[in-house]
Design an enzyme around this catalytic site. Structure first.
Site, mmCIF file in Angstrom:
data_model
loop_
_atom_site.group_PDB
_atom_site.id
_atom_site.type_symbol
_atom_site.label_atom_id
_atom_site.label_comp_id
_atom_site.label_asym_id
_atom_site.label_seq_id
_atom_site.Cartn_x
_atom_site.Cartn_y
_atom_site.Cartn_z
ATOM 1 N N TYR A 18 63.744 27.886 50.213
ATOM 2 C CA TYR A 18 62.867 27.624 49.080
ATOM 3 C C TYR A 18 63.379 26.438 48.267
ATOM 4 C CZ TYR A 18 59.764 28.531 45.159
ATOM 5 O OH TYR A 18 58.803 28.408 44.188
ATOM 6 N N SER B 187 44.652 32.975 43.359
ATOM 7 C CA SER B 187 45.449 33.858 42.494
ATOM 8 C C SER B 187 46.410 33.029 41.656
ATOM 9 C CB SER B 187 46.236 34.882 43.336
ATOM 10 O OG SER B 187 47.179 34.212 44.161
ATOM 11 N N GLY B 188 46.994 33.685 40.660
ATOM 12 C CA GLY B 188 48.055 33.072 39.878
ATOM 13 C C GLY B 188 47.658 31.770 39.202
ATOM 14 N N GLY C 89 47.109 28.890 40.512
ATOM 15 C CA GLY C 89 46.045 28.195 41.231
ATOM 16 C C GLY C 89 44.674 28.642 40.770
ATOM 17 N N GLY D 123 45.956 27.246 47.419
ATOM 18 C CA GLY D 123 46.388 28.529 46.860
ATOM 19 C C GLY D 123 45.640 28.870 45.592
ATOM 20 N N ALA D 124 44.301 28.705 45.630
ATOM 21 C CA ALA D 124 43.489 28.780 44.412
ATOM 22 C C ALA D 124 42.961 30.177 44.105
ATOM 23 C CB ALA D 124 42.309 27.805 44.521
ATOM 24 N N SER E 88 59.579 23.084 41.599
ATOM 25 C CA SER E 88 60.278 24.137 40.842
ATOM 26 C C SER E 88 61.641 23.626 40.424
ATOM 27 C CB SER E 88 60.436 25.381 41.707
ATOM 28 O OG SER E 88 61.329 26.307 41.099
#
Length: 609
Positions: free
Chosen positions: A185, A16-17, A19, A13-14, A154
């Site tokens: 989640y 955006s955000g 990552g 997940g690199a 989380s």
């Protein structure tokens, strides 16, 4: 910022955000960053933006986008195969990518395997990815001192009000009323913690450190995007231990800095493992995430979800002729899918066609999978392993059979592309690298199915002393004047096979992976017989009398090979032994020394890395 030049990191997940931000920090400190993203287009756009952003990120080797869809386990296997074809080290793995449904949704979305999408993406895909890369991480730690895994979890895993704990009888939440987007989640983030703690226990002492992290509530993340639409948000934050005056959100840059420090082992994180961090400080996890029994249960459940290829799988090197071909027939007849690892695909395909015409019992289309492998070329070995792992998730039997011999009277060394003597490169080093890269798959198979086995074909020629010398650990490629002959190289390679077997058996004790070596007999089809016209005299000097039948047919040798490799009683629990005609026998003095096993292992790792 410390330099990590030429170290390799994977960030899922690199694009955006957090990552994206941690990818920038890693690249700025010298890492080659493999950006594992579901969309290659978005990954490439992110690379272009980063390289335009600052000159410190303009190194062409800083970013390597590779596609990865964590909800698709075949995509995970393909990613690993592509990664292993490009890289032989992995210093940092950051399991960052995440997925969440709208928190209020009550209908489950499923992946192609029928698994709930949030659990599949956030936990199971990362579980499989990490498992397939464990051996590479351990090898990197062994060679370079350390490797690290960081799992992004989380604090949502701690929330209790309005949610239930993990139900190990219904982890995909199939029962009526058990599913919501928020519950999925929370469950996936608990699984992340359990995965972290189990890995840390498994990897203790290997130099691979594993930690988990709560990045803070990031406005770019799925949880904040979804909870902004949900009236539960305030309650979730409060029940997570936050008061209304706390700043519960973090910018991607703030979170990424903590991630970088932990993942790169910046002091004081250099020797930390099995911990859960927030804002750079270790903190407690929920009660259910702290139980070792739950760690074990989630590991076993996850492994079971990943299991494929119900047929047993075997690899046979040099499978297109001689004893390799004959043991391939026996394995296929007993139900194995046999991967025929051969230097020539044409000859392998011809052998398959001949076998399938030979008997109806071998006509199963899944019985044979020819794949190209040149053991003298270490890049070919790596490519073979990457292709194998893209096709199979288990390996029950590995038979290191292929062999090479020069004319025994030859005095001129033949070298491979690395400048290594060809007999040693093919008979030992290629098989050493192949086995090392497949060790984790063998161990995983043994863990799930009870056992896996490695059989190394050696030769009694390793015991001979006539006109050959013991191993010289200062000159194993026989470069000194007068040190080389074809017979010396063959003898040395077969002694190395025994030492490799015994070292592996020691390393793998208790894992369910059994390792043995075998002298097949003197087979007229082998390189030994083709290479030496003085065979009769050699046999005499080896203690054979003229009335002994010293040769064996390929079929006779293959029968013994099959029994040992398949664990037919009484061989089911045998390991570290050397067999001939089905009976164990002593090896030479130099192959019986533990110090020589260790010396050869260290040398082999150095020259193949």
């Amino acid at each position: 910022m410390p330099s990590h030049e030429n170290e390799v990191a994977i960030v899922t997940g690199a694009n955006s955000g957090i990552g994206l931000e941690v990818s920038k920090l890693l690249a700025s400190s010298g890492f080659i960053v493999v950006m594992a993203c579901r969309s290659l287009d978005r990954a490439n756009q992110a690379v272009s933006a980063m390289q335009n952003e600052t000159t410190s990120l303009k190194s062409s080797g800083s970013f390597v986008p590779i596609r990865l869809d964590l909800s698709d386990y075949d995509s995970v296997r393909k990613f690993v195969s592509e990664f292993l074809a490009k890289f032989s080290r992995l210093d940092v793995l950051i399991n960052n990518a995440g997925y969440t449904e709208d928190v209020t949704i009550k209908n489950r979305r499923l992946n192609s395997k029928g698994h709930e999408m949030t659990i599949a993406t956030n936990h199971l895909g990362h579980f499989l990815l990490t498992k397939l890369l464990l051996q590479t991480l351990k090898d990197t730690a062994s060679r370079h001192g350390a490797a690290r895994i960081l799992i992004v979890s989380s604090d949502m895993h701690k929330v209790q009000v309005g949610f239930h704990g993990l139900d190990f009888d219904d982890l995909f939440m199939e029962r009526p009323g058990s599913f919501s987007g928020a519950q999925a989640y929370k469950s996936s983030k608990t699984m992340n913690i359990l995965h972290c703690r189990k890995l840390a226990r498994i990897l203790e002492g290997t130099g691979v450190y594993v930690n988990a992290l709560h990045p803070g509530f990031i406005p770019t993340t799925n949880i904040m995007r979804d909870y902004s639409k949900c009236t539960q948000c305030f309650c979730v934050c409060c029940f997570s231990g936050f008061c209304c005056c706390c700043r519960i959100t973090r910018t991607p840059q703030e979170a990424a800095e903590h991630m970088f420090n932990i993942a790169a082992g910046v002091p004081p994180y250099n020797d930390k493992s099995g911990l859960y961090f927030y804002d750079g400080r270790a903190r407690d996890v929920s009660e259910e995430a702290s139980l070792p029994a739950n760690e074990d249960r989630i590991w076993e459940w996850s492994e079971a979800r990943m299991a494929t290829n119900e047929s047993k799988v075997a690899i046979v090197t040099g499978a297109n002729s001689g004893i390799g071909l004959e043991v391939t027939k026996l394995l296929a007849s007993s139900g194995f899918i046999v991967v025929m690892a051969c230097r020539s695909l044409d000859r392998a395909n011809q052998a398959v066609a001949a076998m399938q015409n030979e008997t109806t019992s071998l006509k199963s289309s899944g019985s044979f999978v020819p794949m190209q492998l040149d053991l003298s070329d270490y890049d070919s070995v790596r490519k073979f392993v990457s292709e194998f792992l893209a096709k199979f998730s288990r390996l029950d039997v590995l038979i290191n059979n292929a062999g090479y011999a020069e004319e025994f009277s030859r005095q001129q060394r033949n070298l491979n592309s690395k400048g290594h003597e060809m007999t040693i490169a093919t008979n030992h080093l290629g098989h050493f690298l192949l086995t090392k890269m497949l060790l984790q798959t063998l161990k995983d198979t043994a863990s799930r199915h009870g056992a896996a086995r490695v059989l190394i074909v050696s030769s009694d020629y390793h015991t001979y002393t006539f006109r050959v010398k013991p191993l010289d650990f200062d000159d194993l490629f026989m470069e000194k004047p007068g040190a080389y002959s074809g017979s010396q190289a063959y003898k040395n390679s077969k002694a190395m096979n025994i030492l490799h077997c015994r070292k592996l058996a020691r390393m793998l004790e208790g894992t369910g992976v059994y390792v043995n070596a075998l002298h097949p007999g003197f087979i007229p089809t082998t390189g030994f017989f083709r290479g030496c016209m003085r065979c009769f005299f050699i046999c005499c000097f080896s203690g054979f009398c003229c009335c002994c039948r010293i040769t064996r047919t390929p079929q006779e040798a293959a029968g013994h090979m099959f029994n040992i490799a398949a664990g037919v009683p009484p061989y089911e629990d045998k390991s570290g032994l050397y067999f001939y005609d089905g009976r164990s026998k002593p090896t030479s003095a130099e192959t019986s020394l533990l110090a020589n096993e260790d010396l050869l292992w260290e040398w082999s790792e150095a020259v193949t890395s």
